[in-house]
Each structure stands twice: as structure tokens, then as C-alpha cells.
Design an enzyme around this catalytic site. Structure first.
Site, PDB file in Angstrom:
ATOM      1  N   ASP A  70      -0.619  10.197  29.564  1.00 54.64           N
ATOM      2  CA  ASP A  70       0.648  10.126  28.834  1.00 54.64           C
ATOM      3  C   ASP A  70       1.626  11.202  29.297  1.00 54.64           C
ATOM      4  OD1 ASP A  70      -0.984  12.120  27.720  1.00 54.64           O
ATOM      5  OD2 ASP A  70      -1.325  11.005  25.884  1.00 54.64           O
ATOM      6  N   ASN A  82      -6.212  12.163  13.947  1.00 54.24           N
ATOM      7  CA  ASN A  82      -5.846  10.898  13.288  1.00 54.24           C
ATOM      8  C   ASN A  82      -6.400   9.686  14.026  1.00 54.24           C
ATOM      9  OD1 ASN A  82      -4.271  10.718  15.554  1.00 54.24           O
ATOM     10  ND2 ASN A  82      -2.299  10.540  14.497  1.00 54.24           N
ATOM     11  N   HIS A  93      -5.974   9.024  17.272  1.00 52.40           N
ATOM     12  CA  HIS A  93      -5.204   8.518  18.409  1.00 52.40           C
ATOM     13  C   HIS A  93      -5.932   8.723  19.730  1.00 52.40           C
ATOM     14  CE1 HIS A  93      -2.685  12.486  18.995  1.00 52.40           C
ATOM     15  NE2 HIS A  93      -3.751  12.524  19.746  1.00 52.40           N
ATOM     16  N   GLU A 100      -0.874   5.982  18.689  1.00 53.78           N
ATOM     17  CA  GLU A 100      -1.034   6.457  17.323  1.00 53.78           C
ATOM     18  C   GLU A 100      -1.585   5.320  16.448  1.00 53.78           C
ATOM     19  OE1 GLU A 100      -0.796   9.496  16.860  1.00 53.78           O
ATOM     20  OE2 GLU A 100       0.974  10.432  17.738  1.00 53.78           O
TER      21      GLU A 100
HETATM   22  C1  F6R Z   1      -3.917  14.034  25.820  1.00 52.03           C
HETATM   23  C2  F6R Z   1      -3.839  13.003  24.812  1.00 52.03           C
HETATM   24  C3  F6R Z   1      -4.312  13.191  23.413  1.00 52.03           C
HETATM   25  C4  F6R Z   1      -5.384  14.269  23.227  1.00 52.03           C
HETATM   26  C5  F6R Z   1      -5.710  14.434  21.747  1.00 52.03           C
HETATM   27  C6  F6R Z   1      -6.708  15.540  21.515  1.00 52.03           C
HETATM   28  O1  F6R Z   1      -3.383  13.602  27.048  1.00 52.03           O
HETATM   29  O2  F6R Z   1      -3.376  11.985  25.128  1.00 52.03           O
HETATM   30  O3  F6R Z   1      -4.814  11.959  22.946  1.00 52.03           O
HETATM   31  O4  F6R Z   1      -6.516  13.930  23.950  1.00 52.03           O
HETATM   32  O5  F6R Z   1      -4.534  14.709  21.032  1.00 52.03           O
HETATM   33  O6  F6R Z   1      -6.129  16.765  21.849  1.00 52.03           O
HETATM   34  P1  F6R Z   1      -7.012  18.094  21.884  1.00 52.03           P
HETATM   35  O7  F6R Z   1      -8.028  17.874  22.961  1.00 52.03           O
HETATM   36  O8  F6R Z   1      -6.050  19.178  22.249  1.00 52.03           O
HETATM   37  O9  F6R Z   1      -7.625  18.225  20.540  1.00 52.03           O
END
Ligand code: F6R
Length: 268
Positions: free
Chosen positions: A70, A142, A144, A149
């Protein structure tokens, strides 16, 4: 789905890296590994383990292709908080993946249509590279996956998404105030993610326990985008003890963790 639980951060990173390398062997063709790359704190140890494998001569990413999950909309690719810059410093410079082989969704454009068209081209670029062999993932509290989301279509393609208020708050620490956090992003779709040869998801800490329980054992539902892992034929979920606390089938995962190595082939 394989659920593997490590008893320390370093064990989680090692298990995840082993499964990434084995996935590249199982799903790779030729000498060009194609990796899907997540940002965030969850896979940092895994990237360090991949770097160690490179130093030991067990892996080589000098000709690899990397596709980001992303990118934020509205900030330049050179912005310090862009996912492109993050991946350059946290992945490319660590595992030796050349910057010119790192692909990130286009988050800046003159018009919405331009960004939408670039998002569609991103899926084509993945296909042109032969598809992602191993997609590395984290999961949001959440549920995602990427920036899909809750409420995201389960077969979605790379596209523009609105960031959830919670995600923006979580990421505000990286910007100068909440109002500077991008409102939208371009993310690989859940359908795009499902096309990778293997998915390796890393989650640690109690804050992820609920999302992991929903993703791994809950119903398949857009309310928990991570639950699409249940549709994938080669998904590996690597957890620490804290992230695994909500799992009901823990005993089974522990029994199955050895894979086929302890199978009894002749019982009579
Ligand atoms: C990262 C992404 C997100 C993260 C998620 C967890 O490119 O797309 O889905 O993998 O928000 O983030 P952390 O690992 O920082 O808890």
C-alpha cells in the site's frame, strides 16, 4: 492455514523468515524472487532474518522484485513517511533488494482518475512480474489487511481506500499531528493479496489477539478483512504467545506445527 506460535520475538522472526524462504522455493520459478512487502512494526524482525540469510549465502534478493502492499495518497514518494521511503530504509537497504526493483502504488496524481488508473496498472505490473510468490503481511487491530479496512470487498483489486479513523490515529505518531495524516491510500485489494503463492502474516502482542482470533477462527467476513486468509491454500500465520491468546484451537495448531515430519506412514 498453518498457525505457528513462537515463544519470543526472535523466534517469531526466525519462523516467519523460514516460511518466506520456503515459500519462495515452493512458488518461485527461476532466479527472480517476487515478494509482496508490508510496512509496519510486525515484519521488521522477519526482514532482519532475511538479511541474515543473505549474509549466510542462503538467500539473494539482488535480482528480486518487491511489490508494496500500500501507499498513502497525497504525499510524495520522497516524503519521509511515504511507504516507498519506509520500504527503502526498512527492507531494500536491509535485505539488498535494489531500489529500482521496488514497486509501490502511485499515491500522487493530478486527478483521482489518474490515481485510479495507476492502481489498476499496479495489478497488471504484479501479473507481468509473474505474480507475487510470497506476500508478507501484518494485521491491524481492527482486522485490516493492507489498508483494506473493515467493510472491504473480499475480492477487491488494488484501488483507493479511505483510511479508518482508528488507523489514522494509530499512524498519527509518524506525522506532525492528526490533520497531517493522509485520509486516503492506495492498497492492494483482498483479491489481489489472495493471488500470491503464499501468504506469511506476522502478528505480535496482546493488541492483535482479537483480530487474530477473528481472522483465523472467526467467520469469513468483510468485517474482518484478515479472515480472507481462510480462503488461501497456502497461508502461514506466525504469532507470539500474546497474539495467540484468543485462539480456541491452539492445541491443534501445536500438534500440527511439525508439518508432515512426524507423520506415521505405516501403522499396521
Ligand atoms: C502495512 C499495512 C498494514 C499493517 C498493519 C499492522 O503495509 O498495510 O496492514 O501491516 O497496520 O501494522 P503494525 O505491524 O505496525 O502493527
Amino acid at each position: 492455514m498453518r498457525v505457528l506460535i513462537g515463544n519470543s520475538a526472535s523466534q517469531v522472526a526466525k519462523i516467519a523468515a523460514e516460511n518466506v524462504l520456503a515459500g519462495l522455493t515452493a512458488h518461485g520459478s527461476g532466479n527472480t524472487p517476487v515478494l509482496g512487502l508490508a510496512t509496519g512494526s510486525s515484519p521488521l524482525g522477519l526482514y532482519r532474518e532475511l538479511a541474515q540469510a543473505v549474509r549466510e549465502g542462503k538467500a539473494d534478493f539482488s535480482a528480486a522484485r518487491g511489490f508494496a502492499l500500500d501507499e498513502y495518497i497525497g504525499i510524495r514518494a520522497t516524503h519521509q513517511q511515504s511507504y516507498r521511503q519506509t520500504l527503502i530504509s526498512e527492507v531494500c537497504n536491509v535485505i539488498g533488494l535494489p531500489e529500482h526493483f521496488l514497486f509501490t502504488p502511485q499515491g500522487l496524481g493530478e486527478t483521482i482518475e489518474e490515481i485510479e488508473a495507476a492502481a489498476a496498472n499496479y495489478d497488471q505490473a504484479i501479473a507481468a512480474a509473474g505474480g507475487i510468490q510470497v506476500q508478507i503481511l501484518g494485521i491491524g487491530a481492527n482486522g485490516h489487511l493492507g489498508f483494506n479496512e473493515p467493510g472491504s470487498a473480499l475480492r477487491s483489486r488494488t484501488r483507493i481506500k479511505r483510511l479508518a479513523a482508528k488507523t489514522r490515529q494509530d499512524n498519527a505518531r509518524f506525522f506532525e499531528g492528526l490533520e497531517r495524516v493522509p485520509t486516503h491510500c492506495v492498497t492492494q485489494g483482498l483479491g489481489t493479496i489472495l493471488e500470491a503463492g503464499r501468504l506469511v502474516l506476522v502478528a505480535t502482542g496482546a493488541g492483535k489477539a482479537e483480530a487474530i482470533a477473528a481472522a483465523v477462527e472467526g467467520p469469513l467476513s468483510a468485517s474482518c478483512p484478515g479472515s480472507v486468509l481462510q480462503l488461501h491454500p497456502d497461508a502461514v500465520v506466525v504469532l507470539d504467545e500474546a497474539a495467540a491468546t484468543g485462539l480456541k484451537l491452539r492445541d491443534y495448531y501445536d500438534d500440527a506445527a511439525a508439518g508432515l515430519s512426524n507423520m506415521q506412514l505405516h501403522l499396521d
